[in-house]
Design a protein around this motif. Structure first.
Motif, PDB file in Angstrom:
ATOM      1  N   HIS A 281     -10.389 -14.081  -0.494  1.00 34.85           N
ATOM      2  CA  HIS A 281     -10.406 -12.725   0.053  1.00 34.85           C
ATOM      3  C   HIS A 281      -9.401 -11.830  -0.681  1.00 34.85           C
ATOM      4  O   HIS A 281      -8.813 -10.931  -0.087  1.00 34.85           O
ATOM      5  CB  HIS A 281     -10.078 -12.751   1.557  1.00 34.85           C
ATOM      6  CG  HIS A 281     -11.099 -13.470   2.382  1.00 34.85           C
ATOM      7  ND1 HIS A 281     -10.823 -14.621   3.080  1.00 34.85           N
ATOM      8  CD2 HIS A 281     -12.419 -13.196   2.598  1.00 34.85           C
ATOM      9  CE1 HIS A 281     -11.917 -15.028   3.705  1.00 34.85           C
ATOM     10  NE2 HIS A 281     -12.900 -14.188   3.437  1.00 34.85           N
ATOM     11  N   SER A 282      -9.220 -12.084  -1.962  1.00 42.06           N
ATOM     12  CA  SER A 282      -8.228 -11.340  -2.740  1.00 42.06           C
ATOM     13  C   SER A 282      -8.575  -9.854  -2.849  1.00 42.06           C
ATOM     14  O   SER A 282      -7.679  -9.006  -2.900  1.00 42.06           O
ATOM     15  CB  SER A 282      -8.077 -11.943  -4.140  1.00 42.06           C
ATOM     16  OG  SER A 282      -9.323 -11.965  -4.818  1.00 42.06           O
ATOM     17  N   ALA A 283      -9.863  -9.510  -2.860  1.00 48.65           N
ATOM     18  CA  ALA A 283     -10.242  -8.101  -2.938  1.00 48.65           C
ATOM     19  C   ALA A 283      -9.786  -7.351  -1.684  1.00 48.65           C
ATOM     20  O   ALA A 283      -9.276  -6.228  -1.763  1.00 48.65           O
ATOM     21  CB  ALA A 283     -11.756  -7.967  -3.123  1.00 48.65           C
ATOM     22  N   GLU A 284      -9.927  -7.980  -0.525  1.00 45.15           N
ATOM     23  CA  GLU A 284      -9.474  -7.352   0.710  1.00 45.15           C
ATOM     24  C   GLU A 284      -7.954  -7.268   0.761  1.00 45.15           C
ATOM     25  O   GLU A 284      -7.379  -6.298   1.254  1.00 45.15           O
ATOM     26  CB  GLU A 284      -9.997  -8.114   1.924  1.00 45.15           C
ATOM     27  CG  GLU A 284      -9.692  -7.415   3.239  1.00 45.15           C
ATOM     28  CD  GLU A 284     -10.507  -7.940   4.399  1.00 45.15           C
ATOM     29  OE1 GLU A 284     -10.222  -7.537   5.539  1.00 45.15           O
ATOM     30  OE2 GLU A 284     -11.434  -8.735   4.165  1.00 45.15           O
TER      31      GLU A 284
ATOM     32  N   LEU B  39      -5.996  -6.902  -1.800  1.00 38.53           N
ATOM     33  CA  LEU B  39      -5.624  -5.793  -2.678  1.00 38.53           C
ATOM     34  C   LEU B  39      -5.860  -4.461  -1.980  1.00 38.53           C
ATOM     35  O   LEU B  39      -5.021  -3.545  -2.055  1.00 38.53           O
ATOM     36  CB  LEU B  39      -6.427  -5.866  -3.973  1.00 38.53           C
ATOM     37  CG  LEU B  39      -6.130  -4.787  -5.020  1.00 38.53           C
ATOM     38  CD1 LEU B  39      -4.689  -4.897  -5.509  1.00 38.53           C
ATOM     39  CD2 LEU B  39      -7.097  -4.911  -6.201  1.00 38.53           C
ATOM     40  N   ARG B  40      -6.966  -4.335  -1.276  1.00 42.58           N
ATOM     41  CA  ARG B  40      -7.291  -3.088  -0.585  1.00 42.58           C
ATOM     42  C   ARG B  40      -6.284  -2.766   0.512  1.00 42.58           C
ATOM     43  O   ARG B  40      -5.931  -1.605   0.729  1.00 42.58           O
ATOM     44  CB  ARG B  40      -8.706  -3.178  -0.004  1.00 42.58           C
ATOM     45  CG  ARG B  40      -9.153  -1.933   0.747  1.00 42.58           C
ATOM     46  CD  ARG B  40     -10.552  -2.086   1.317  1.00 42.58           C
ATOM     47  NE  ARG B  40     -10.644  -3.155   2.302  1.00 42.58           N
ATOM     48  CZ  ARG B  40     -10.273  -3.026   3.581  1.00 42.58           C
ATOM     49  NH1 ARG B  40      -9.805  -1.862   4.020  1.00 42.58           N
ATOM     50  NH2 ARG B  40     -10.386  -4.037   4.414  1.00 42.58           N
ATOM     51  N   THR B  41      -5.813  -3.798   1.218  1.00 40.75           N
ATOM     52  CA  THR B  41      -4.921  -3.581   2.358  1.00 40.75           C
ATOM     53  C   THR B  41      -3.443  -3.753   2.025  1.00 40.75           C
ATOM     54  O   THR B  41      -2.589  -3.556   2.895  1.00 40.75           O
ATOM     55  CB  THR B  41      -5.292  -4.547   3.504  1.00 40.75           C
ATOM     56  OG1 THR B  41      -5.169  -5.898   3.040  1.00 40.75           O
ATOM     57  CG2 THR B  41      -6.709  -4.287   3.994  1.00 40.75           C
ATOM     58  N   GLY B  42      -3.145  -4.132   0.785  1.00 43.03           N
ATOM     59  CA  GLY B  42      -1.755  -4.280   0.390  1.00 43.03           C
ATOM     60  C   GLY B  42      -1.085  -5.521   0.948  1.00 43.03           C
ATOM     61  O   GLY B  42       0.114  -5.511   1.245  1.00 43.03           O
TER      62      GLY B  42
ATOM     63  N   GLY C 112       0.836  -1.202   0.000  1.00 44.45           N
ATOM     64  CA  GLY C 112       0.000   0.000   0.000  1.00 44.45           C
ATOM     65  C   GLY C 112       0.863   1.241   0.000  1.00 44.45           C
ATOM     66  O   GLY C 112       1.829   1.354  -0.761  1.00 44.45           O
TER      67      GLY C 112
END
Length: 285
Positions: free
Chosen positions: A204-207, A209-212, A149
């Motif tokens: 949970h790949s979207a999370e 990506l969001r959290t780095g 991130g």
């Protein structure tokens, strides 16, 4: 420093973000010939060190990946304990502290001067991997960039000296996804033990990506690319409880993978001797 005939890696904390009774937060102890080093210092790390029989004052090097609390909140009390012990023993001692900008402020807040009567803290702030290589008694530590991130994060590549003039190549990656420079470095130099955060399952790949953070797929792709002798997953989200799907997910693409548990020891000496490097040198892309 302690001379070990059987070098080892001990996982002091393997959880992400918040400690639980089963998984404390980040800390990995690596012991080889002429060095005892700590990778990350999550809260409670000095308790874990004593549980595995290591006095904090025995540390030769402390490497911090980034300044998120679950990786650094144990640093200040750890340094205070090291300083008090060394000063009371009245034995000259130097400890290397490696990390990103800001780790020096935490250290100074903990112990004040870096050059005490008996203890010297040798602070190495990372700016560029090529200019930030640390060598301690023939053991080489190289920081490598990790995308996490908006926080600067570093993984650590260790050329660990073992008996017989051989070297075990260890990479510790936390937190985030290795940058291309890091992958190319690992391909060029080789890896025996790949320790990497696998905070999230692929579902949970979207999370992630969001959290780095990394997922099981991140680690699987990396393992296939750099082909280590063994992969060990750590920094597991506390949501997964007793069943951690990341292990099975990585094994669909790379078989030699294990899940770290708190206080687990990986005995480096079981690695095939003929596979180990005979040179302590590192090559940059």
């Amino acid at each position: 420093m302690r001379e070990l005939t059987r070098p080892r890696i001990i996982f002091l904390g393997t959880g992400a973000s918040t400690p639980t009774p089963n998984r404390w937060v980040s800390g990995v102890l690596i012991e080889g010939v002429g060095i005892t080093m700590l990778m990350d210092a999550g809260e409670g790390v000095q308790i874990r060190l004593r549980e595995v029989g290591v006095e904090p004052a025995q540390l030769d090097l402390i490497a911090i990946t980034h300044l998120h609390g679950d990786h650094v909140f144990g640093l200040m009390p750890l340094l205070q304990s090291v300083a008090m012990r060394i000063e009371s023993m009245k034995i000259k001692r130097s400890v290397v502290l490696v990390g990103p900008q800001g780790v020096d402020y935490l250290a100074r807040a903990a112990i004040g001067s870096f050059d005490k009567d008996y203890l010297t803290i040798d602070v190495r702030l990372i700016e560029d991997p090529r200019s930030s290589v640390v060598v301690v008694d023939g053991n080489t530590v190289v920081p490598l960039p990790i995308a996490h991130g908006d926080v600067r994060s570093w993984g650590y590549y260790v050329k660990l000296r073992v008996s017989g003039g051989r070297y075990v190549r260890v990479f510790y990656g936390a937190d985030g996804v290795p940058e291309e420079f890091t992958i190319e470095f690992l391909k060029r130099n080789g890896v025996d033990v790949l320790i990497h955060e696998a905070t999230y399952s692929r579902v949970h790949s979207a999370e992630a990506l969001r959290t780095g953070h990394a997922t099981s797929d991140t680690v699987a792709r990396m393992a296939v690319s750099v082909n280590p002798q063994v992969v060990i997953l750590t920094h597991i989200s506390q949501r997964y409880g007793s069943y951690v799907p990341q292990l099975d997910e990585v094994r669909t693409r790379f078989k030699r993978v294990y899940l770290a548990e708190d206080l687990m020891t990986y005995p480096i000496y079981i690695l095939p001797r003929e596979e180990l490097d005979v040179s302590g040198d590192v090559l940059f892309p």
